[in-house]
Design a protein around this motif. Structure first.
Motif, PDB file in Angstrom:
ATOM      1  N   ALA A 124       0.692  -1.346   0.029  1.00 21.43           N
ATOM      2  CA  ALA A 124      -0.107   0.083  -0.108  1.00 21.43           C
ATOM      3  C   ALA A 124       0.864   1.200   0.137  1.00 21.43           C
ATOM      4  O   ALA A 124       0.569   2.313  -0.859  1.00 21.43           O
ATOM      5  CB  ALA A 124      -0.867   0.002   1.214  1.00 21.43           C
ATOM      6  N   SER A 125       2.158   1.046   0.561  1.00 19.17           N
ATOM      7  CA  SER A 125       2.889   2.447   0.706  1.00 19.17           C
ATOM      8  C   SER A 125       3.587   2.739  -0.719  1.00 19.17           C
ATOM      9  O   SER A 125       3.658   3.751  -0.886  1.00 19.17           O
ATOM     10  CB  SER A 125       3.833   2.230   1.792  1.00 19.17           C
ATOM     11  OG  SER A 125       4.638   0.977   1.462  1.00 19.17           O
ATOM     12  N   THR A 126       3.792   1.629  -1.410  1.00 17.82           N
ATOM     13  CA  THR A 126       4.246   1.559  -2.643  1.00 17.82           C
ATOM     14  C   THR A 126       3.337   2.452  -3.645  1.00 17.82           C
ATOM     15  O   THR A 126       3.549   3.478  -4.537  1.00 17.82           O
ATOM     16  CB  THR A 126       4.927   0.448  -3.425  1.00 17.82           C
ATOM     17  OG1 THR A 126       5.873   0.107  -2.437  1.00 17.82           O
ATOM     18  CG2 THR A 126       5.174   0.553  -4.722  1.00 17.82           C
ATOM     19  N   LEU A 127       1.956   2.034  -3.559  1.00 14.51           N
ATOM     20  CA  LEU A 127       1.025   2.523  -4.376  1.00 14.51           C
ATOM     21  C   LEU A 127       0.624   4.133  -3.931  1.00 14.51           C
ATOM     22  O   LEU A 127       0.341   4.842  -4.654  1.00 14.51           O
ATOM     23  CB  LEU A 127      -0.463   1.632  -4.122  1.00 14.51           C
ATOM     24  CG  LEU A 127      -0.265   0.345  -4.822  1.00 14.51           C
ATOM     25  CD1 LEU A 127      -1.440  -0.497  -4.632  1.00 14.51           C
ATOM     26  CD2 LEU A 127       0.071   0.463  -6.330  1.00 14.51           C
ATOM     27  N   GLU A 128       0.928   4.323  -2.701  1.00 10.20           N
ATOM     28  CA  GLU A 128       0.803   5.610  -2.247  1.00 10.20           C
ATOM     29  C   GLU A 128       1.798   6.664  -2.803  1.00 10.20           C
ATOM     30  O   GLU A 128       1.376   7.679  -3.256  1.00 10.20           O
ATOM     31  CB  GLU A 128       0.719   5.695  -0.653  1.00 10.20           C
ATOM     32  CG  GLU A 128      -0.421   5.333   0.076  1.00 10.20           C
ATOM     33  CD  GLU A 128      -0.434   5.387   1.539  1.00 10.20           C
ATOM     34  OE1 GLU A 128       0.405   6.120   1.906  1.00 10.20           O
ATOM     35  OE2 GLU A 128      -1.339   4.515   2.231  1.00 10.20           O
TER      36      GLU A 128
END
Length: 160
Positions: A124-128
């Motif tokens: 999720a942090s990568t997508l953010e």
């Protein structure tokens, strides 16, 4: 560098079939270099006016064909003017992209679709982070096409 271009429809004698039919291409001269791009239209040689770069008046579908060719060239000129006003350099990639992907998907739209596909595959942090970069790109330039992504664009983005 000042960009100079011209466009006209041409009968492709080099691609003529035995029955006399050949494709009509757009010949774009960009800074003295020719770029030939198919129009998707064909015509018998006997119905082509080589001097005026159009179908002859006695050709049954001549009026429609000439209107089609003219409209596409006018739209091309309008798009190239838009590109120049946005400070983009007109190059062969932009020209080819215009003719091959008239209704192309923009880079931001592609990016959003790709991020949806990556859900569950990436953290999720990568997508953010990807979303944050997309927001920055769109603030810098709202309408980004794939052909805009070059070294010059990235340097300007980096300085933004």
């Amino acid at each position: 560098m000042q960009t100079h271009y011209s466009i006209k429809p041409v009968f492709r004698y080099d691609l003529k079939r035995i029955d006399g039919i050949a494709p009509i291409h757009y010949l774009v001269i960009l800074n003295g270099r020719p770029i030939k791009i198919g129009s998707g239209k064909n015509i018998y040689q006997k119905f082509w006016d080589k001097e005026n770069h159009r179908a002859i008046k006695s050709y049954p579908q001549g009026r429609e064909l000439n209107a089609f060719l003219k409209k596409k060239m006018e739209e091309f000129d309008s798009e190239m003017l838009k590109q120049e006003l946005q400070g983009k350099e007109i190059n062969s990639e932009i020209i080819k992209d215009y003719f091959t992907h008239g209704s192309r998907i923009s880079f931001p739209d592609f990016w959003k679709i790709q991020m949806e596909r990556w859900k569950g595959l990436k953290k999720a942090s990568t997508l953010e982070n990807y979303f944050w970069v997309l927001q920055k790109l769109q603030k810098f330039q709202a309408d980004i096409a794939f052909c805009d992504l070059n070294l010059s664009f990235l340097e300007k983005l980096d300085n933004y």
